[in-house]
Design a protein around this motif. Structure first.
Motif, short mmCIF file in Angstrom:
data_model
loop_
_atom_site.label_atom_id
_atom_site.label_comp_id
_atom_site.label_asym_id
_atom_site.label_seq_id
_atom_site.Cartn_x
_atom_site.Cartn_y
_atom_site.Cartn_z
N PRO A 1 -8.52 12.27 -5.90
CA PRO A 1 -8.92 13.41 -5.01
C PRO A 1 -9.59 12.59 -3.82
CG PRO A 1 -9.69 13.56 -7.25
CD PRO A 1 -8.79 11.95 -7.23
N GLY A 2 -9.20 13.28 -2.59
CA GLY A 2 -9.68 12.66 -1.41
C GLY A 2 -9.01 11.37 -0.81
N ARG A 3 -7.92 10.95 -1.44
CA ARG A 3 -7.44 9.66 -0.95
C ARG A 3 -6.01 9.70 -0.77
NH1 ARG A 3 -10.47 4.54 -2.99
NH2 ARG A 3 -10.04 4.16 -0.64
N ALA A 4 -5.18 9.66 0.24
CA ALA A 4 -4.15 10.02 0.65
C ALA A 4 -3.08 8.86 1.23
CB ALA A 4 -3.94 11.27 1.29
N GLN B 1 10.27 4.26 10.26
CA GLN B 1 9.40 4.56 8.99
C GLN B 1 8.24 4.41 9.05
OE1 GLN B 1 10.61 4.58 4.28
NE2 GLN B 1 10.37 2.80 5.26
N LEU B 2 7.25 5.18 8.76
CA LEU B 2 5.80 4.92 8.92
C LEU B 2 5.12 5.07 7.68
CD1 LEU B 2 6.76 6.78 11.88
CD2 LEU B 2 4.51 5.53 12.47
N VAL B 3 4.27 4.17 7.28
CA VAL B 3 3.62 4.19 5.84
C VAL B 3 2.19 3.82 6.25
CG1 VAL B 3 3.29 3.20 3.42
CG2 VAL B 3 5.54 3.48 4.87
N PHE B 4 1.18 4.84 5.98
CA PHE B 4 -0.02 4.56 6.24
C PHE B 4 -0.72 4.86 4.90
CE2 PHE B 4 1.16 6.07 10.57
CZ PHE B 4 1.36 5.06 11.00
N THR B 5 -1.59 4.12 4.46
CA THR B 5 -2.15 3.96 3.12
C THR B 5 -3.80 3.97 3.16
OG1 THR B 5 -2.60 1.53 3.34
CG2 THR B 5 -0.41 2.33 2.44
N PHE B 6 -4.25 4.52 1.68
CA PHE B 6 -5.80 4.26 1.52
C PHE B 6 -6.20 3.30 0.72
CE2 PHE B 6 -3.87 6.61 -2.40
CZ PHE B 6 -4.72 6.04 -3.35
N GLY B 7 -7.29 2.88 0.94
CA GLY B 7 -7.66 1.73 -0.10
C GLY B 7 -7.26 0.39 -0.05
N GLU B 8 -6.57 -0.06 1.12
CA GLU B 8 -6.37 -1.32 1.27
C GLU B 8 -7.34 -2.61 1.07
OE1 GLU B 8 -5.36 -4.92 3.70
OE2 GLU B 8 -7.00 -3.45 4.05
#
Length: 391
Positions: free
Chosen positions: A55-58, A136-143
């Motif tokens: 939840p809330g993390r994408a 290609q672009l990859v953007f993350t949460f929680g790194e």
């Protein structure tokens, strides 16, 4: 991105960086930032996927260009930041203002400016040269807490790539990898008793405190001529509930940076020796290091920073999402390169040079154009031009 007519690419990158800094993603809540970059990429014709496994993390995965077994370049960055306590700052951590040629706010250097540069470079290439662009672009949460978002990306959702560009703060210098990371929870167990009768219990703090002291004072960690020394930091120590109770549980957490010749198993062996037999060890995060052979990317290094291939390669002390993504992307060459100031990462009053954002945007775009020109066959280029209505 800021809606202003006639804005240049670097101006749009800066405007996007400001908007990202103003979104609070300190330790979580990355969905609004993910939606922002996804909307920008969607408007430019990218195939965009936003996944919210928590939840809330994408995470965001976006592609442009012809379908192919591999894509020439993947850009990646993370949307989260470390915490920032307002009371210790001289300005609002969510400021996003420009002052004295610097972007102000948490994530300015680490690494929302880098994300903005990659987005703008890719968007510009797609708009100006749709038939010659594949990215290609990859953007993350929680790194920041161990590459949590990257770990939850399904490998099937990614296209293998030849080059992974990670926009962590390097001051626009090409960095060819980084140390590995091992986070350990070390626990000691005792027997509780009344504080006035400590002889009836067994204090869990004592063995753990001795272990912490031995680890902190140990100086004989292995070293590597390229990566430097392995390091160990006692990051947290928790024990006890009140003074009149003998604590039956004590816990500390260690941050260990591994190097070639001293991997996570070697680190656990040495930590076990230093701690003794009275503690339990648990792996919390275990990330491999990254190493790119400079001979494989010499030409790219010269494009990013002329003259850099003639100097000894740089490797970072921090970890990046490349530790997780590289294996999922078919083990590409990895270069860490971003506009942020490395010394500004995680500090109070974090800032990023505006000039570096402009330069990084231009260089990312030039890299994308150069690599795509060599990688997209004419047949694929024509299919993309037809699909986008370009002639």
């Amino acid at each position: 991105m800021d809606g202003s007519a006639g804005a240049t690419g670097p101006d749009r990158a800066l405007a996007l960086a400001q908007r990202l800094v103003r979104i609070d993603t300190r330790g979580g809540g990355e969905r609004p930032a993910a939606d922002l970059v996804a909307d920008v990429l969607d408007d430019a014709g990218f195939d965009v996927r936003v996944d919210e496994p928590l939840p809330g993390r994408a995470n965001v995965i976006a592609r442009f260009g012809p379908e192919a077994p591999r894509t020439p370049i993947t850009f990646t960055g993370h949307l989260d930041t470390v915490p920032a306590e307002e009371s210790g700052w001289s300005f609002d951590p969510m400021s996003g203002e420009i002052r004295d040629g610097r972007l102000l706010g948490r994530g300015g250097s680490d690494m929302k400016a880098g994300v903005a540069c990659q987005v703008e470079a890719a968007v510009r290439a797609a708009r100006e040269h749709p038939g010659d662009t594949a990215v290609q672009l990859v953007f993350t949460f929680g790194e920041e807490t161990g590459c949590d978002g990257a770990a939850l990306i399904d490998e099937a959702a990614l296209t293998p790539t030849d080059l992974l560009m990670v926009a962590e703060p390097t001051g626009n210098r090409p960095v060819l990898g980084h140390k590995g990371t091992l986070w350990l929870k070390v626990t000691a167990h005792g027997i509780s008793a009344h504080g006035s009768r400590p002889e009836l219990g067994r204090n869990a703090i004592a063995p753990l405190a001795r272990a912490a002291s031995r680890i902190h004072e140990h100086r004989d960690w292995p070293t590597n001529p390229t990566y430097g020394p392995a390091t160990v930091n006692v990051g947290t120590f928790h024990a006890g509930t009140q003074p009149n109770l003998v604590p039956d549980h004590a816990e500390m957490r260690l941050d260990i940076r591994t190097i070639p010749g001293f991997d996570s198993d070697d680190a656990i062996t040495e930590i076990t020796r230093l701690c003794g037999e009275d503690v339990d060890l648990e792996r919390l995060v275990d990330l491999p290091g990254i190493a790119t052979d400079p001979a494989d990317v010499a030409e790219i290094m010269e494009l990013l920073a002329p003259g850099s291939s003639a100097h000894p390669p740089e490797y970072a002390t921090y970890f990046t999402d490349a530790s997780v993504l590289a294996a999922k992307l078919g083990t590409p060459a990895v270069i860490v390169y971003g506009p942020g100031d490395p010394e500004q990462a995680h500090v109070t009053d974090e800032t990023c040079p505006v000039a570096a954002i402009a330069a990084s945007t231009t260089t990312h775009h030039h890299l994308l154009r150069t690599q795509n020109a060599r990688s997209i066959p004419d047949a694929e280029r024509n299919r993309t031009q037809n699909a986008t209505g370009q002639t």
